[in-house]
Scaffold this motif. Structure first.
Motif, short mmCIF file in Angstrom:
data_model
loop_
_atom_site.label_atom_id
_atom_site.label_comp_id
_atom_site.label_asym_id
_atom_site.label_seq_id
_atom_site.Cartn_x
_atom_site.Cartn_y
_atom_site.Cartn_z
N ASN B 66 -11.04 -78.81 43.36
CA ASN B 66 -12.41 -78.39 43.04
C ASN B 66 -12.81 -78.88 41.66
N GLU B 67 -13.99 -78.48 41.20
CA GLU B 67 -14.42 -78.86 39.86
C GLU B 67 -13.53 -78.19 38.82
N ILE B 68 -13.25 -76.91 39.11
CA ILE B 68 -12.48 -76.09 38.17
C ILE B 68 -11.26 -75.55 38.90
N CYS B 69 -10.10 -75.57 38.23
CA CYS B 69 -8.86 -75.17 38.91
C CYS B 69 -8.78 -73.67 39.11
N ASP B 70 -7.85 -73.25 39.96
CA ASP B 70 -7.63 -71.84 40.26
C ASP B 70 -7.50 -70.98 39.02
N VAL B 71 -6.63 -71.44 38.10
CA VAL B 71 -6.33 -70.63 36.91
C VAL B 71 -7.60 -70.45 36.08
N CYS B 72 -8.32 -71.54 35.86
CA CYS B 72 -9.52 -71.46 35.03
C CYS B 72 -10.60 -70.61 35.70
N SER B 73 -10.71 -70.70 37.05
CA SER B 73 -11.76 -69.88 37.66
C SER B 73 -11.36 -68.42 37.68
N LYS B 74 -10.05 -68.14 37.80
CA LYS B 74 -9.61 -66.74 37.65
C LYS B 74 -9.95 -66.22 36.26
N ALA B 75 -9.76 -67.07 35.25
CA ALA B 75 -10.06 -66.66 33.87
C ALA B 75 -11.56 -66.41 33.72
N ASP B 76 -12.36 -67.27 34.36
CA ASP B 76 -13.82 -67.08 34.31
C ASP B 76 -14.23 -65.74 34.90
N ASN B 77 -13.48 -65.32 35.93
CA ASN B 77 -13.81 -64.06 36.58
C ASN B 77 -13.04 -62.87 36.00
N GLY B 78 -12.39 -63.09 34.89
CA GLY B 78 -11.74 -61.98 34.21
C GLY B 78 -10.36 -61.61 34.72
N TYR B 79 -9.80 -62.41 35.65
CA TYR B 79 -8.48 -62.07 36.17
C TYR B 79 -7.34 -62.68 35.35
N ARG B 80 -7.66 -63.58 34.45
CA ARG B 80 -6.65 -64.09 33.53
C ARG B 80 -7.26 -64.12 32.15
N ASN B 81 -6.38 -64.14 31.15
CA ASN B 81 -6.85 -64.04 29.78
C ASN B 81 -7.32 -65.40 29.24
N LYS B 82 -8.63 -65.52 29.11
CA LYS B 82 -9.26 -66.76 28.65
C LYS B 82 -8.88 -67.12 27.21
N ASN B 83 -8.53 -66.11 26.45
CA ASN B 83 -8.32 -66.33 25.01
C ASN B 83 -6.94 -66.89 24.66
N ILE B 84 -6.04 -66.87 25.64
CA ILE B 84 -4.72 -67.45 25.39
C ILE B 84 -4.62 -68.77 26.13
N ILE B 85 -4.42 -69.85 25.37
CA ILE B 85 -4.34 -71.17 25.99
C ILE B 85 -2.96 -71.76 25.76
N CYS B 86 -2.28 -72.08 26.83
CA CYS B 86 -0.97 -72.71 26.73
C CYS B 86 -1.15 -74.23 26.85
N VAL B 87 -0.74 -74.96 25.81
CA VAL B 87 -0.94 -76.41 25.78
C VAL B 87 0.27 -77.12 26.39
N LEU B 88 0.03 -77.94 27.41
CA LEU B 88 1.11 -78.60 28.14
C LEU B 88 0.91 -80.11 28.18
N GLU B 89 2.02 -80.82 28.41
CA GLU B 89 1.93 -82.28 28.46
C GLU B 89 1.31 -82.78 29.76
N ASP B 90 1.70 -82.17 30.89
CA ASP B 90 1.28 -82.70 32.20
C ASP B 90 1.13 -81.58 33.22
N PRO B 91 0.49 -81.89 34.36
CA PRO B 91 0.26 -80.86 35.39
C PRO B 91 1.56 -80.27 35.93
N LYS B 92 2.64 -81.08 35.97
CA LYS B 92 3.92 -80.55 36.46
C LYS B 92 4.33 -79.31 35.71
#
Lengths: 202, 202
Positions: B66-92
């Motif tokens: 989709n345009e926005i991934c599962d995790v990000c849309s959950k965060a948009d809807n308040g089901y995950r914490n938008k304020n904590i961002i884990c920085v990763l090298e790759d999708p794996k």
């Protein structure tokens, strides 16, 4: 759901390939994303082609896209020796022999080995057509190239019996030590076989 | 020509998958012949789907259909914490975190690491959109989860610098000994890191 649907699906199906576990399947599916469109298209297509085009040679049961495989049609046209038949367990073995490139005869693929424990008898493997083939040859020679396991040796002995008293030369590959392997790494059976099949140097 | 054409083609393309050599490719191509038609169809199709359906999430650059991934849309809807961002090298790495299942924040995929030797600078990885994301948050916290190599550490330090004096909490994963590994098997750098990151027990 950890993976997006299409990735999940690709991983599921890559795992159906031999020797591919969860991690390798994930790596393979992700590698698709970095491939050129063309390559992905060809990969996808080649899988279907393999399944749809390949069939068994009417003569030897090796894999071919035609009625009769390359080796058998060369033999029909006199470019290979029809009278020497190398008996193999599966098509993979044909490729190994052809890669070695020294064999000038034809093949016969059993697609299995006799294994009473698994309920596989002589009628369950591709043997009757071998008898038929041999009948039509003058001075036939059969070289049995099966692995040296109980099943391989049982099948070898069975084939030898069929052609006994039939004026057919029947041999099997020698058992022995493979190239480049340290003697102390060999298992007992291999050493014992190599001792039994030892070659006189004089 | 050792292989029939369609088999040759399948082997050629299987070899383009990571970790697949000549022998494995041959085994894979031959295994296709023993699969049900349906499975072969799905395998072939899933490869195309993977390539055609997956794209990068507009927010975090993780993989999604989709345009926005599962995790990000959950965060948009308040089901995950938008304020904590884990920085990763790759999708794996996202999949690894999600499998562990303990992290309640969101991700940000760099799709690369800073590596001056390879000519990869901060502008060549997905960093500017991270800065943008963080600007829109209250009390943002960044957890950097990059591997402990020169490139990983260079990127970690660079990110730390960007957000210095910005009221952003920035941390990195601890370096240390992995679960279940014998101490005497660890390389010097890992031991040194584990010593440096040691945790006070009192």
């Amino acid at each position: 759901m950890i993976y997006p649907d299409s990735l999940e699906k690709a991983i599921t199906y890559f795992k159906k390939l031999p020797g591919v576990g969860e991690k390798s399947a994930e790596r393979m599916a992700l590698s698709i994303l970095d491939m050129d469109d063309e390559v992905v298209q060809e990969l996808s297509e080649s899988i279907l082609l393999c399944k749809n085009k390949l069939k068994k040679c009417k003569i030897c049961a090796s894999l071919t896209e035609n009625e009769i495989c390359d080796v058998c049609s060369k033999a029909d046209n006199g470019y290979r020796n029809k009278n020497i038949i190398c008996v193999l367990e599966d098509p993979k073995s044909v490729f190994a022999f052809e890669r070695a490139g020294k064999f000038e005869g034809t093949y016969h693929i059993l697609n299995g080995l006799i294994s009473p424990i698994d309920g596989i008898g002589p009628d369950d493997i591709n043997l009757s057509s071998l008898v038929q083939r041999v009948k039509e040859l003058k001075n036939p020679e059969i070289i049995i190239a099966l692995k040296s396991t109980i099943e391989g040796e049982a099948t070898t002995l069975y084939i030898k019996k069929i052609f006994e008293n039939n004026n057919v030369i029947v041999s099997r590959l020698s058992y022995g030590i493979p190239m480049g392997v340290e003697i102390d790494y060999l298992d007992e059976q291999t050493l014992f076989n190599a001792l039994n099949d030892r070659k006189n140097l004089s």
